[in-house]
Each structure stands twice: as structure tokens, then as C-alpha cells.
Design a protein around this motif. Structure first.
Motif, short mmCIF file in Angstrom:
data_model
loop_
_atom_site.label_atom_id
_atom_site.label_comp_id
_atom_site.label_asym_id
_atom_site.label_seq_id
_atom_site.Cartn_x
_atom_site.Cartn_y
_atom_site.Cartn_z
N GLY A 51 0.79 -1.37 -0.07
CA GLY A 51 -0.18 0.07 -0.01
C GLY A 51 0.73 1.31 0.06
O GLY A 51 0.39 2.36 -0.62
N GLU A 106 4.58 4.47 5.75
CA GLU A 106 3.28 3.86 5.52
C GLU A 106 2.17 4.60 5.05
O GLU A 106 2.09 5.85 5.28
CB GLU A 106 3.10 2.98 6.99
CG GLU A 106 1.82 2.21 7.01
CD GLU A 106 1.47 1.09 6.06
OE1 GLU A 106 1.93 1.04 4.98
OE2 GLU A 106 1.10 0.05 6.51
N ASP A 107 1.17 3.87 4.50
CA ASP A 107 0.09 4.58 3.88
C ASP A 107 -1.12 4.97 4.72
O ASP A 107 -1.44 6.31 4.78
CB ASP A 107 -0.64 3.67 2.52
CG ASP A 107 -0.82 2.27 3.14
OD1 ASP A 107 -0.79 2.00 4.42
OD2 ASP A 107 -1.35 1.53 2.54
MG MG Z 1 -0.61 -1.32 4.11
#
Ligand code: MG
Ligand code: IMP
Length: 189
Positions: A51, A106-107
Motif C-alpha cells: 500500500g 506507511e500509507d
Molecule cells: Mg498497508
């Protein structure tokens, strides 16, 4: 049903929360902050597949200092929209991070299960420093507290897709962040 699948992923989006322009402006800002903070350090951006990929790709180009990349892959929701709370490392780092300055990219921070586990895992490898950069923060959903050093946007308690975020592995390639139309979920019982 195959016939109900739209030709373009954007056709399934009911509401756009963050436009590509808003995201780009925020990523540029975050990159400038990280570059200022890590000038002269041994920076490693550790990103969580899959992601965070678009965010990492844009953020690293907005961070104009020497840096290295590494990747972790952890188990996630599968086709569900709720975290199970059980996190597994599917792919570990390629290079040691001991003594290096690590920023996890991180997303989204949702319940906190994934990142609290990942941060603990990385801390065990004794980096010189460990910070967290997340593009999206959904504080209403937090179960485990996680400290964010570089935060993009705070978003409401809605399941979002796009700019790397998926629903059942689709929609990662949308250039914006949005919410799917309710009928989309009926197609994936
Ligand atoms: Mg993720
Ligand atoms: P957490 O462990 O609940 O904090 O969730 C972290 C992971 O769940 C993220 O890295 C995403 O892969 C996924 N996730 C959480 N919220 C969303 C969302 O709104 N859309 C898509 N994926 C999400």
C-alpha cells in the motif's frame, strides 16, 4: 459479476477525499521536513508493501538527501475491510538497520495493530533512531496507540481506496484517495 465491473476503477468511487494535487502538496512538505531532519545522517526509508508504494515513490523524490530504501511485507486484511489484529511478517528487510536512522513509511494508520507490531520488530534490530511517517491517519479507529512523527492527513472513519490503498487488491492505481460507492461491496460478498 464480470459484466458489472467498470472499465475504469475511478467509476466505482462515490466521493473523493483527497485530490492528487492535495496529496502532492502534502508529500512535498513531508519530504522537505525529512530532508531537513536527516541531513548528514544514514537514512533508510523502510516501507511496507504494497500500500505504501506510491507514497514512498513520491516521498523519496521529495526528500533530496542521500537515502536508502528497504521493504517489509506484512499480512493484511485480505478482502475484508476490518483488521484481524493478527500481524505476520511475510517479507523481512534485505539489509541490516543496526545503527542506522530509520523512517518507516506507511500509507495509513488505522487500528495501529500493523504499525505497533512493525515498529517493535524494527526496534529489536537496534537502529540508531526510528521514526514513523504516515500519509493518512484515522484516529477514530485506534486500538493501540502509535506515535506519528510525520503525518500527512487526518481522515474520518471511512474505508478509503486509491494512492496505494486497496479494496480486495483493486483501486491501488487511483491517483487520488476516495470512498467506494456502496454497491461495490455488494459485488464482493
Ligand atoms: Mg498497508
Ligand atoms: P491497522 O493495522 O488497522 O492500523 O491497519 C493497517 C493496514 O490496514 C494498512 O496498512 C492498510 O493496508 C489497511 N487499511 C487500514 N485502513 C484502510 C482503508 O481505509 N483502506 C484500505 N486499507 C486500509
Amino acid at each position: 459479476m464480470a459484466l458489472m465491473t467498470p472499465a475504469r476503477p475511478a467509476d466505482d468511487v462515490g466521493e473523493i477525499l483527497l485530490t492528487a494535487e492535495q496529496i502532492a502538496a502534502m508529500v512535498a512538505q513531508l519530504g522537505r521536513r525529512i530532508a531537513a531532519d536527516y541531513q548528514g545522517k544514514d537514512l533508510v526509508l523502510v516501507s511496507i508493501l504494497k500500500g505504501a508504494l506510491p507514497f514512498l515513490a513520491d516521498l523519496m523524490r521529495a526528500t533530496q538527501i542521500p537515502l536508502a530504501l528497504d521493504f517489509l511485507e506484512v499480512s493484511s486484511y485480505g478482502a475484508e475491510t476490518e483488521s484481524s489484529g493478527v500481524v505476520r511478517i511475510l517479507k523481512d528487510l534485505a539489509q541490516p538497520i543496526e545503527g542506522r536512522d530509520v523512517v518507516v513509511v506507511e500509507d495509513i494508520l488505522d487500528t495501529g495493530h500493523t504499525l505497533s507490531y512493525v515498529l517493535e520488530h524494527l526496534r529489536g534490530q537496534r537502529p540508531a533512531s526510528l521514526r514513523l511517517c504516515v500519509l493518512l491517519d484515522k484516529p477514530a479507529r485506534r486500538v493501540i496507540p502509535v506515535e506519528i512523527d510525520y503525518r500527512g492527513f487526518e481522515i474520518p472513519d471511512k474505508f478509503v481506496v486509491g494512492y496505494g490503498l486497496d479494496y480486495a487488491e483493486r483501486y491501488r492505481n487511483l491517483p487520488f484517495v476516495g470512498v467506494l460507492k456502496p454497491e461495490v461491496y455488494a459485488r464482493h460478498p
